[in-house]
Structures are given as C-alpha cells and as structure tokens.
Design a protein around this motif. Structure first.
Motif, PDB file in Angstrom:
ATOM      1  N   GLU A  13       0.827  -1.208   0.000  1.00 42.87           N
ATOM      2  CA  GLU A  13       0.000   0.000   0.000  1.00 42.87           C
ATOM      3  C   GLU A  13       0.862   1.260   0.000  1.00 42.87           C
ATOM      4  O   GLU A  13       0.583   2.225  -0.716  1.00 42.87           O
ATOM      5  N   LEU A  14       1.927   1.236   0.815  1.00 45.78           N
ATOM      6  CA  LEU A  14       2.829   2.386   0.869  1.00 45.78           C
ATOM      7  C   LEU A  14       3.517   2.605  -0.479  1.00 45.78           C
ATOM      8  O   LEU A  14       3.625   3.733  -0.967  1.00 45.78           O
ATOM      9  N   TYR A  15       3.971   1.520  -1.078  1.00 44.64           N
ATOM     10  CA  TYR A  15       4.664   1.619  -2.362  1.00 44.64           C
ATOM     11  C   TYR A  15       3.756   2.243  -3.418  1.00 44.64           C
ATOM     12  O   TYR A  15       4.172   3.120  -4.187  1.00 44.64           O
ATOM     13  N   SER A  16       2.493   1.811  -3.439  1.00 46.57           N
ATOM     14  CA  SER A  16       1.550   2.335  -4.431  1.00 46.57           C
ATOM     15  C   SER A  16       1.279   3.827  -4.215  1.00 46.57           C
ATOM     16  O   SER A  16       1.006   4.569  -5.160  1.00 46.57           O
ATOM     17  N   LEU A  17       1.368   4.281  -2.940  1.00 40.04           N
ATOM     18  CA  LEU A  17       1.155   5.692  -2.639  1.00 40.04           C
ATOM     19  C   LEU A  17       2.394   6.535  -2.936  1.00 40.04           C
ATOM     20  O   LEU A  17       2.304   7.692  -3.351  1.00 40.04           O
ATOM     21  N   ILE A  18       3.582   5.941  -2.718  1.00 43.56           N
ATOM     22  CA  ILE A  18       4.840   6.670  -2.894  1.00 43.56           C
ATOM     23  C   ILE A  18       5.267   6.721  -4.357  1.00 43.56           C
ATOM     24  O   ILE A  18       5.807   7.726  -4.833  1.00 43.56           O
ATOM     25  N   HIS A  19       5.006   5.663  -5.101  1.00 39.72           N
ATOM     26  CA  HIS A  19       5.520   5.517  -6.466  1.00 39.72           C
ATOM     27  C   HIS A  19       5.182   6.656  -7.421  1.00 39.72           C
ATOM     28  O   HIS A  19       6.053   7.110  -8.183  1.00 39.72           O
ATOM     29  N   PRO A  20       3.948   7.167  -7.432  1.00 42.03           N
ATOM     30  CA  PRO A  20       3.619   8.221  -8.391  1.00 42.03           C
ATOM     31  C   PRO A  20       4.528   9.446  -8.321  1.00 42.03           C
ATOM     32  O   PRO A  20       4.875  10.031  -9.338  1.00 42.03           O
ATOM     33  N   LYS A  21       4.944   9.823  -7.113  1.00 43.50           N
ATOM     34  CA  LYS A  21       5.777  11.022  -6.951  1.00 43.50           C
ATOM     35  C   LYS A  21       7.269  10.721  -6.915  1.00 43.50           C
ATOM     36  O   LYS A  21       8.097  11.589  -7.170  1.00 43.50           O
ATOM     37  N   HIS A  22       7.622   9.500  -6.530  1.00 41.28           N
ATOM     38  CA  HIS A  22       9.042   9.161  -6.362  1.00 41.28           C
ATOM     39  C   HIS A  22       9.342   7.829  -7.057  1.00 41.28           C
ATOM     40  O   HIS A  22       9.737   6.857  -6.402  1.00 41.28           O
ATOM     41  N   LYS A  23       9.167   7.812  -8.368  1.00 39.77           N
ATOM     42  CA  LYS A  23       9.310   6.552  -9.115  1.00 39.77           C
ATOM     43  C   LYS A  23      10.662   5.889  -8.914  1.00 39.77           C
ATOM     44  O   LYS A  23      10.751   4.691  -8.676  1.00 39.77           O
ATOM     45  N   GLU A  24      11.749   6.682  -8.979  1.00 37.92           N
ATOM     46  CA  GLU A  24      13.094   6.099  -8.917  1.00 37.92           C
ATOM     47  C   GLU A  24      13.426   5.528  -7.540  1.00 37.92           C
ATOM     48  O   GLU A  24      14.105   4.509  -7.423  1.00 37.92           O
ATOM     49  N   ASN A  25      12.955   6.203  -6.505  1.00 40.68           N
ATOM     50  CA  ASN A  25      13.339   5.795  -5.139  1.00 40.68           C
ATOM     51  C   ASN A  25      12.197   5.148  -4.357  1.00 40.68           C
ATOM     52  O   ASN A  25      12.314   4.939  -3.149  1.00 40.68           O
ATOM     53  N   ALA A  26      11.101   4.851  -5.036  1.00 37.60           N
ATOM     54  CA  ALA A  26       9.923   4.314  -4.333  1.00 37.60           C
ATOM     55  C   ALA A  26      10.255   3.076  -3.512  1.00 37.60           C
ATOM     56  O   ALA A  26       9.819   2.923  -2.374  1.00 37.60           O
ATOM     57  N   GLY A  27      11.036   2.172  -4.100  1.00 37.84           N
ATOM     58  CA  GLY A  27      11.400   0.935  -3.399  1.00 37.84           C
ATOM     59  C   GLY A  27      12.218   1.196  -2.150  1.00 37.84           C
ATOM     60  O   GLY A  27      11.940   0.662  -1.073  1.00 37.84           O
ATOM     61  N   LYS A  28      13.243   2.057  -2.293  1.00 39.24           N
ATOM     62  CA  LYS A  28      14.114   2.362  -1.152  1.00 39.24           C
ATOM     63  C   LYS A  28      13.342   3.098  -0.058  1.00 39.24           C
ATOM     64  O   LYS A  28      13.486   2.798   1.133  1.00 39.24           O
TER      65      LYS A  28
END
Length: 218
Positions: A13-28
């Motif tokens: 859930e966090l990844y899906s929320l973070i990814h749109p704005k921080h694609k490159e670092n979403a995983g980290k």
C-alpha cells in the motif's frame, strides 16, 4: 493475518502511494519506512500528511546517505569537521526511525570516534543496528532511573518513602507518604537522595495536615 503478512500488505500500500511522486526511489523509501512500527505505517496509509512527512524524512536521509561528498574532507578541516554538521546529518537519519528519542540517540552515537560516525552516515544497515541498540539502552536506563516501570516498582518506591517519613513523623507517616506519592517519580527519587529536601517536603505536608481546611479520612 500474521505480522509478516500485515507488513507485506502495508508495504504494498505504501509503495503504491509513494511511487507516483518518487518513481526512482519508491522501493528504497518504502523499505526505509517499513522499519517504523506497524501503527505508524497504518497511520501513513490513512493520512496523507503523515505519509508525506515520513517520506520527506526518508528522502532527506537517503540523499545524505548517497552523498558522502557533502562531508568536508580537507586535510586541516577533516580533523575538525563541525560536530554540529555531523550531528545534523546524523539526526536526519536517526529521525527517520520515529523512535521518539531522536535527539538522545543522536547524542549517544556522536560519542563515538568520527570515523565510526562517518560509517553510520554511509551505511544504513549499520545505522539501523546502532539505533536499535541505543533505543534498547535508553529503555533500560529509563527503567533503572525511574524505578517505577510497573506497579511493583511503584509499590517499592512507596515503601522506601514511608520508611523515611516514619522516622520523621511516625504518627502521620501514612497520610504524609500518601501526599508525597502524588509528586512526580523524578521528584520522589530526589527526596530519597536528599534528606534535607525530604524534611522540607514532610514539613509542608504536616502544615497541610494542620490546616483547618484540610480534611482527612481515617
């Protein structure tokens, strides 16, 4: 749902929320946030403001960890890299963990040699281990320092206070001890260490007992 499944779900859930704005670092960023307690993570999933604050902290920490060149390395200055500078960078990294003791833990870590501190700035895994160890140490010190980590310890503190009060005023020891136990734990421990302060506190309690407006149940 067990803890592992719960954490995995929160991570997705966090990844899906973070990814749109921080694609490159979403995983980290997601990985760093997953080090926080589950209740905090659930709050982040539900509250955009909390999530945004957590992501910003993690992002700053990530940038610091990826840019060790920010730390001055000139021959003369290297020996005197500002403690404030190192402290600020270290605090940013420690604060990501939301321990509630960021300042104390940073202070503990800054007691190490400078090279060890530089290692912490560049090695997130090592930093995590040190933060967890410092947090454990703080909790142990807190339990020893206050002496009232649970009801049993509070009772023992009351017994110590009573035994001292009884020497000063055997007749009203119960009443006075009860009044003193309304004080903060830190103040009570100070009374145990300082007999003069204890005598003053007992005298104040005696004055309250003697007051015509003071009613006491028997």
């Amino acid at each position: 749902m067990d803890k592992a499944e719960d954490l995995e779900t929160l991570g997705e859930e966090l990844y899906s929320l973070i990814h749109p704005k921080h694609k490159e670092n979403a995983g980290k960023l997601t990985g760093m946030l997953l080090e926080l307690p589950a209740p905090v993570l659930r709050q982040m999933v539900q509250d955009k403001a909390t999530l945004s604050e957590g992501v910003e902290k993690a992002l700053r920490a990530l940038q610091l960890a990826q840019e060790p060149s920010k730390i001055p390395c000139k021959d003369d200055d290297d020996l005197s890299v500002s403690s404030d500078s190192l402290g600020e960078q270290l605090f940013e990294l420690v604060d990501v963990y939301n321990t509630g003791h960021s300042q104390k833990i940073t202070g503990m870590l800054l007691e190490q040699h400078k090279q060890a501190i530089l290692n912490l700035l560049s090695d997130p895994k090592l930093l995590e281990e040190q933060v967890n160890f410092s947090l454990k140490t703080l909790k142990e010190q807190n339990m020893e320092g206050t002496g009232i980590s649970d009801a049993d310890d509070a009772e023992r503190l009351g017994e110590k206070i009573f035994s001292l009060v009884e020497e000063l005023d055997p007749l009203h020891a119960n009443y006075i001890t009860g009044m003193l136990l309304e004080m903060d734990p830190a103040a009570l421990h100070q009374l145990l260490r300082d007999h003069t302060m204890l005598e003053v506190a007992v005298q104040k309690a005696q004055a309250a007992l003697d007051s015509p407006n003071q009613t006491l149940s028997t």
